[in-house]
Write a protein that holds these residues in place. Structure first.
Motif, PDB file in Angstrom:
ATOM      1  N   MET A   1      32.649  34.020  30.155  1.00 51.73           N
ATOM      2  CA  MET A   1      32.843  35.343  30.753  1.00 51.73           C
ATOM      3  C   MET A   1      32.052  35.432  32.050  1.00 51.73           C
ATOM      4  O   MET A   1      30.887  35.089  32.102  1.00 51.73           O
ATOM      5  CB  MET A   1      32.379  36.410  29.779  1.00 51.73           C
ATOM      6  CG  MET A   1      32.679  37.797  30.244  1.00 51.73           C
ATOM      7  SD  MET A   1      31.593  39.043  29.490  1.00 51.73           S
ATOM      8  CE  MET A   1      29.999  38.616  30.145  1.00 51.73           C
ATOM      9  N   ALA A   2      32.707  35.861  33.084  1.00 49.65           N
ATOM     10  CA  ALA A   2      32.018  35.981  34.367  1.00 49.65           C
ATOM     11  C   ALA A   2      31.285  37.309  34.420  1.00 49.65           C
ATOM     12  O   ALA A   2      31.792  38.326  33.985  1.00 49.65           O
ATOM     13  CB  ALA A   2      33.018  35.904  35.500  1.00 49.65           C
ATOM     14  N   VAL A   3      30.069  37.255  34.918  1.00 46.93           N
ATOM     15  CA  VAL A   3      29.284  38.474  35.045  1.00 46.93           C
ATOM     16  C   VAL A   3      29.381  38.956  36.486  1.00 46.93           C
ATOM     17  O   VAL A   3      29.047  38.233  37.410  1.00 46.93           O
ATOM     18  CB  VAL A   3      27.806  38.201  34.698  1.00 46.93           C
ATOM     19  CG1 VAL A   3      26.993  39.477  34.807  1.00 46.93           C
ATOM     20  CG2 VAL A   3      27.700  37.612  33.311  1.00 46.93           C
ATOM     21  N   THR A   4      29.893  40.130  36.692  1.00 43.36           N
ATOM     22  CA  THR A   4      30.046  40.633  38.054  1.00 43.36           C
ATOM     23  C   THR A   4      28.936  41.636  38.355  1.00 43.36           C
ATOM     24  O   THR A   4      28.849  42.678  37.725  1.00 43.36           O
ATOM     25  CB  THR A   4      31.410  41.330  38.228  1.00 43.36           C
ATOM     26  OG1 THR A   4      32.401  40.459  37.724  1.00 43.36           O
ATOM     27  CG2 THR A   4      31.685  41.649  39.682  1.00 43.36           C
ATOM     28  N   PRO A   5      28.066  41.292  39.291  1.00 42.53           N
ATOM     29  CA  PRO A   5      27.024  42.259  39.615  1.00 42.53           C
ATOM     30  C   PRO A   5      27.570  43.359  40.518  1.00 42.53           C
ATOM     31  O   PRO A   5      28.672  43.236  41.051  1.00 42.53           O
ATOM     32  CB  PRO A   5      26.010  41.408  40.372  1.00 42.53           C
ATOM     33  CG  PRO A   5      26.839  40.359  41.025  1.00 42.53           C
ATOM     34  CD  PRO A   5      28.028  40.122  40.140  1.00 42.53           C
ATOM     35  N   GLN A   6      26.786  44.386  40.677  1.00 41.75           N
ATOM     36  CA  GLN A   6      27.220  45.421  41.608  1.00 41.75           C
ATOM     37  C   GLN A   6      27.162  44.845  43.022  1.00 41.75           C
ATOM     38  O   GLN A   6      26.236  44.143  43.363  1.00 41.75           O
ATOM     39  CB  GLN A   6      26.287  46.618  41.496  1.00 41.75           C
ATOM     40  CG  GLN A   6      26.485  47.327  40.188  1.00 41.75           C
ATOM     41  CD  GLN A   6      25.191  47.912  39.688  1.00 41.75           C
ATOM     42  OE1 GLN A   6      24.141  47.305  39.812  1.00 41.75           O
ATOM     43  NE2 GLN A   6      25.286  49.092  39.138  1.00 41.75           N
ATOM     44  N   ARG A   7      28.163  45.139  43.806  1.00 40.11           N
ATOM     45  CA  ARG A   7      28.281  44.500  45.115  1.00 40.11           C
ATOM     46  C   ARG A   7      28.096  45.509  46.231  1.00 40.11           C
ATOM     47  O   ARG A   7      28.283  46.702  46.063  1.00 40.11           O
ATOM     48  CB  ARG A   7      29.670  43.861  45.265  1.00 40.11           C
ATOM     49  CG  ARG A   7      30.075  43.018  44.086  1.00 40.11           C
ATOM     50  CD  ARG A   7      29.220  41.769  44.022  1.00 40.11           C
ATOM     51  NE  ARG A   7      29.468  40.960  45.186  1.00 40.11           N
ATOM     52  CZ  ARG A   7      30.520  40.175  45.312  1.00 40.11           C
ATOM     53  NH1 ARG A   7      31.387  40.074  44.358  1.00 40.11           N
ATOM     54  NH2 ARG A   7      30.696  39.466  46.398  1.00 40.11           N
ATOM     55  N   ARG A   8      27.778  44.965  47.373  1.00 43.54           N
ATOM     56  CA  ARG A   8      27.708  45.841  48.535  1.00 43.54           C
ATOM     57  C   ARG A   8      29.105  46.161  49.005  1.00 43.54           C
ATOM     58  O   ARG A   8      30.041  45.400  48.786  1.00 43.54           O
ATOM     59  CB  ARG A   8      26.995  45.115  49.669  1.00 43.54           C
ATOM     60  CG  ARG A   8      25.538  44.954  49.437  1.00 43.54           C
ATOM     61  CD  ARG A   8      25.016  43.921  50.355  1.00 43.54           C
ATOM     62  NE  ARG A   8      25.650  42.643  50.069  1.00 43.54           N
ATOM     63  CZ  ARG A   8      25.460  41.577  50.789  1.00 43.54           C
ATOM     64  NH1 ARG A   8      24.704  41.611  51.829  1.00 43.54           N
ATOM     65  NH2 ARG A   8      26.038  40.447  50.466  1.00 43.54           N
ATOM     66  N   SER A   9      29.236  47.273  49.686  1.00 45.00           N
ATOM     67  CA  SER A   9      30.556  47.603  50.203  1.00 45.00           C
ATOM     68  C   SER A   9      30.917  46.693  51.372  1.00 45.00           C
ATOM     69  O   SER A   9      32.085  46.451  51.644  1.00 45.00           O
ATOM     70  CB  SER A   9      30.597  49.061  50.629  1.00 45.00           C
ATOM     71  OG  SER A   9      29.519  49.305  51.491  1.00 45.00           O
ATOM     72  N   GLN A  10      29.888  46.153  52.060  1.00 40.73           N
ATOM     73  CA  GLN A  10      30.162  45.338  53.254  1.00 40.73           C
ATOM     74  C   GLN A  10      30.420  43.882  52.886  1.00 40.73           C
ATOM     75  O   GLN A  10      29.965  42.979  53.576  1.00 40.73           O
ATOM     76  CB  GLN A  10      28.975  45.364  54.216  1.00 40.73           C
ATOM     77  CG  GLN A  10      28.657  46.675  54.813  1.00 40.73           C
ATOM     78  CD  GLN A  10      27.917  47.558  53.822  1.00 40.73           C
ATOM     79  OE1 GLN A  10      27.476  47.106  52.781  1.00 40.73           O
ATOM     80  NE2 GLN A  10      27.835  48.831  54.135  1.00 40.73           N
ATOM     81  N   ASP A  11      31.128  43.657  51.817  1.00 45.02           N
ATOM     82  CA  ASP A  11      31.310  42.282  51.378  1.00 45.02           C
ATOM     83  C   ASP A  11      32.377  41.598  52.225  1.00 45.02           C
ATOM     84  O   ASP A  11      33.507  42.048  52.286  1.00 45.02           O
ATOM     85  CB  ASP A  11      31.729  42.283  49.909  1.00 45.02           C
ATOM     86  CG  ASP A  11      31.461  40.940  49.282  1.00 45.02           C
ATOM     87  OD1 ASP A  11      30.704  40.168  49.885  1.00 45.02           O
ATOM     88  OD2 ASP A  11      32.021  40.685  48.213  1.00 45.02           O
ATOM     89  N   LYS A  12      32.005  40.533  52.894  1.00 47.26           N
ATOM     90  CA  LYS A  12      33.002  39.726  53.584  1.00 47.26           C
ATOM     91  C   LYS A  12      32.637  38.261  53.426  1.00 47.26           C
ATOM     92  O   LYS A  12      31.569  37.954  52.899  1.00 47.26           O
ATOM     93  CB  LYS A  12      33.140  40.136  55.041  1.00 47.26           C
ATOM     94  CG  LYS A  12      31.882  40.060  55.873  1.00 47.26           C
ATOM     95  CD  LYS A  12      32.214  40.466  57.308  1.00 47.26           C
ATOM     96  CE  LYS A  12      31.045  40.216  58.232  1.00 47.26           C
ATOM     97  NZ  LYS A  12      31.329  40.534  59.609  1.00 47.26           N
TER      98      LYS A  12
ATOM     99  N   GLY B   1      37.474  31.205  42.565  1.00 43.05           N
ATOM    100  CA  GLY B   1      36.607  32.314  42.152  1.00 43.05           C
ATOM    101  C   GLY B   1      35.777  31.948  40.959  1.00 43.05           C
ATOM    102  O   GLY B   1      35.249  30.838  40.875  1.00 43.05           O
ATOM    103  N   SER B   2      35.742  32.842  40.001  1.00 45.23           N
ATOM    104  CA  SER B   2      34.841  32.652  38.872  1.00 45.23           C
ATOM    105  C   SER B   2      35.391  31.657  37.844  1.00 45.23           C
ATOM    106  O   SER B   2      34.723  31.343  36.872  1.00 45.23           O
ATOM    107  CB  SER B   2      34.558  33.994  38.211  1.00 45.23           C
ATOM    108  OG  SER B   2      35.777  34.600  37.860  1.00 45.23           O
TER     109      SER B   2
ATOM    110  N   ARG C   1      30.624  33.250  42.728  1.00 48.47           N
ATOM    111  CA  ARG C   1      31.442  33.094  41.520  1.00 48.47           C
ATOM    112  C   ARG C   1      30.885  33.908  40.365  1.00 48.47           C
ATOM    113  O   ARG C   1      31.504  33.980  39.310  1.00 48.47           O
ATOM    114  CB  ARG C   1      31.530  31.612  41.142  1.00 48.47           C
ATOM    115  CG  ARG C   1      31.976  30.770  42.333  1.00 48.47           C
ATOM    116  CD  ARG C   1      32.107  29.319  42.011  1.00 48.47           C
ATOM    117  NE  ARG C   1      32.291  28.536  43.225  1.00 48.47           N
ATOM    118  CZ  ARG C   1      33.422  28.463  43.895  1.00 48.47           C
ATOM    119  NH1 ARG C   1      34.484  29.101  43.457  1.00 48.47           N
ATOM    120  NH2 ARG C   1      33.515  27.755  44.993  1.00 48.47           N
TER     121      ARG C   1
ATOM    122  N   ASP D   1      26.428  33.167  33.714  1.00 47.15           N
ATOM    123  CA  ASP D   1      26.582  32.791  32.296  1.00 47.15           C
ATOM    124  C   ASP D   1      26.661  31.280  32.102  1.00 47.15           C
ATOM    125  O   ASP D   1      26.412  30.790  31.002  1.00 47.15           O
ATOM    126  CB  ASP D   1      27.838  33.464  31.711  1.00 47.15           C
ATOM    127  CG  ASP D   1      29.101  33.081  32.478  1.00 47.15           C
ATOM    128  OD1 ASP D   1      29.017  32.911  33.715  1.00 47.15           O
ATOM    129  OD2 ASP D   1      30.158  32.927  31.848  1.00 47.15           O
TER     130      ASP D   1
END
Ligand code: SF4
Ligand code: SF4
Ligand code: FES
Ligand code: FES
Lengths: 265, 246
Positions: A1-12, A128-129, B160, B164
């Motif tokens: 399972m990929a853990v997605t942290p909170q991201r900045r809005s300025q993600d590029k 990606g993940s 990515r 985990d």
């Protein structure tokens, strides 16, 4: 399972403003150029060795045997598949190829330049993940690098013998030619590359914890470490020089130039 | 000569935010952290940043400057192109608390799962003696200041989001320091492979590139750990020798 942290809005993809793409691009160009050249030469199946393509000089006993490193060791088998003579270079290709492909340095280079995982630091790459790294097939095979090293070490011995053979003159006696020096530098660079390998470093002491209890290994480990710290340098210089060595042998054995002899004894 | 530099500093929290522009007067030898302090002092006291030593030794002031992970107290303004604004933002891999401050506690949590040194002769009262050649290799790993820039730049964690499957380069350095310790008696390889996930690393060396302590993370910690894992899991010849020896 990929853990997605909170991201900045300025993600590029990246905020880098320097020319981060130059390095992976240069690596890709040089590496591709080598692959194209080596593939051409492997399938050319010609101009790789003096004894097969006798020049006038050779017949006069003035040159030793020059053998291209791409064709060494020369396996004297003449197989024909669908009317095509199988190049002896193909029979041995798997050894240097698998060695370089699984080399820790080249892995870094092609993961960055070809797979873009990532192309440069702090630049988001492909995939990606779902990424699994070297945990799953096919990349889990990279962990077998040490086995390719065993064969690579044998090849260094074979290439060293080629240098000696280039000095043994058919008309009797010995001599040193440009070709000898070209082959000699080739084996030196390949040796520095092969014996600076991370797997070699592991065998030569990296695997032990207490160097004070293995003093001999410690000395060896330090020498291998010296080469290992320059592994990238030798990876590229040996790759380029192998190509130039082959090109030189091709030029001589095709009769375009004579192999200049410095001295005889 | 005093000049002015424009900074675009990220302001916000885990819900999002924006870049705000500040103009700061430069001085010789000035570092990015000085500029941030000047903004706090003269323009906006609500700007949050974490710092401690201003000597590149505490590892607190990690940030991304023009897209490069680095220590704010080690990055000189004069080394940056000043025609364009200098972009300063928090490290990407960890959740933002406020502005340039991120929550790096995950690193401490996973560090707890790494078994400490296990001595061969626990309970012995003999003094422990270390020889210099034994110290040489692991000493490099002790230089780590826990700035977590390597964790930030590692694409597995950064892009990515696979915390985990991989503990990250900083923890590989910690594990290497223990696994290569001359007095350690633990069998760590199953843990290194399965839980810490060393095989996830594709040795692209960004961690080594950003480490302010110049620890050769990939060459000296990760690859040797991969080789040790290979001894146990990817080397049938060694497996056979082990069987015969038993
Ligand atoms: S070398 Fe491995 S640990 Fe270091 S940044 Fe690259 S993937 Fe991450
Ligand atoms: S290994 Fe280097 S980059 Fe990583 S946390 Fe330690 S000092 Fe920072
Ligand atoms: S040959 Fe490069 S690491 Fe083994
Ligand atoms: S303030 Fe301590 S490392 Fe920058």
């Amino acid at each position: 399972m990929a853990v997605t942290p909170q991201r900045r809005s300025q993600d590029k993809r990246t905020f880098r403003t320097d020319a981060w793409w130059i390095q992976p691009a240069v690596v890709a160009v040089v590496f591709t150029a080598f692959v194209v050249y080596a593939t051409f030469r492997t399938f050319e199946n010609n101009y790789y060795s003096a004894p097969i393509h006798l020049s006038d000089l050779y017949q006069a006993g003035q040159v030793g045997d020059l053998l291209s490193p791409l064709y060494s060791p020369l396996i004297p088998i003449d197989w024909k598949i669908w009317g095509y003579h199988v190049s002896p270079a193909i029979l041995i290709l798997v050894f240097p190829l698998s060695f370089r492909l699984t080399c820790y340095y080249y892995r870094k280079a092609y993961y960055r330049s070809y797979f873009l995982t990532p192309p440069a630091c702090a630049v988001r790459g492909l995939g990606g993940s779902a990424y699994t790294g070297e945990r799953k097939f096919p990349f889990i095979l990279q962990n077998l690098h040490r086995f390719t090293w065993y064969f690579a070490a044998i090849f260094i011995v074979i290439l060293a013998i080629d240098v000696i053979r280039s000095m043994m003159y058919h008309g009797g006696g010995w001599g040193v030619s440009v070709g000898t020096l070209v082959l000699l530098l080739n084996v030196i660079l390949l040796g520095a590359y092969t014996f600076g390998c991370h797997s070699c470093r592991h065998f030569c002491g990296g695997c032990v914890n207490s160097f004070s209890k293995h003093k001999g290994l410690y000395g060896l480990w330090r020498k291998v470490t010296y080469l290992n710290e320059r592994h990238q340098l030798f990876a590229w210089s040996s790759l380029v020089w192998v190509s130039l060595t082959d090109l030189y042998v091709r030029t001589v054995t095709s009769g375009a130039i004579a192999d200049h002899v410095f001295f005889r004894f | 000569m005093t000049q002015t530099v424009t900074l675009h500093v990220f302001r916000g929290d885990s819900n999002g935010g924006e870049f705000r522009e500040y103009k700061v007067k430069t001085a010789p030898g000035m570092v990015v952290l000085d500029a941030i302090h000047q903004i706090q002092k003269e323009q906006d006291g609500t700007l949050a940043c974490r710092w401690n030593c201003k000597a590149a030794k505490c590892g607190s002031c990690s940030a991304e400057i023009n897209g490069h992970p680095g220590l704010m107290c080690k990055t000189r303004i004069e080394a940056l192109p000043t025609e364009k604004p200098v972009v300063v933002q928090p490290v990407k891999t960890f959740p933002i608390i406020k502005d340039l401050v991120t929550d790096v506690s995950w690193n401490y949590e996973i560090a707890k799962t790494i078994a400490p040194l296990k001595l061969k002769d626990e309970g012995s009262t003999e003094p422990l003696r270390m020889q210099q050649e034994d110290v040489d290799r692991v000493q490099e790993f002790r230089k780590c200041i826990e700035c977590f820039l390597c964790q930030d730049v590692c694409h597995i964690l950064r892009d990515r989001h696979r915390k985990d499957i991989f503990y990250g380069p900083r923890q590989m350095v910690r594990i290497a320091a223990l696994a290569m310790h001359p007095l350690d008696a633990s069998e760590r390889r199953p843990f290194i492979k399965d839980q810490a996930g060393v095989l996830a690393c594709n040795i692209t060396k960004c961690c080594t590139e950003v480490c302010p302590e110049h620890i050769k993370i990939t060459d000296n910690a990760i690859i040797p750990l991969k080789e040790r894992v290979a001894d146990l899991y990817f080397d049938p010849i060694r497996a056979l020798i082990r069987k015969v020896k038993r």
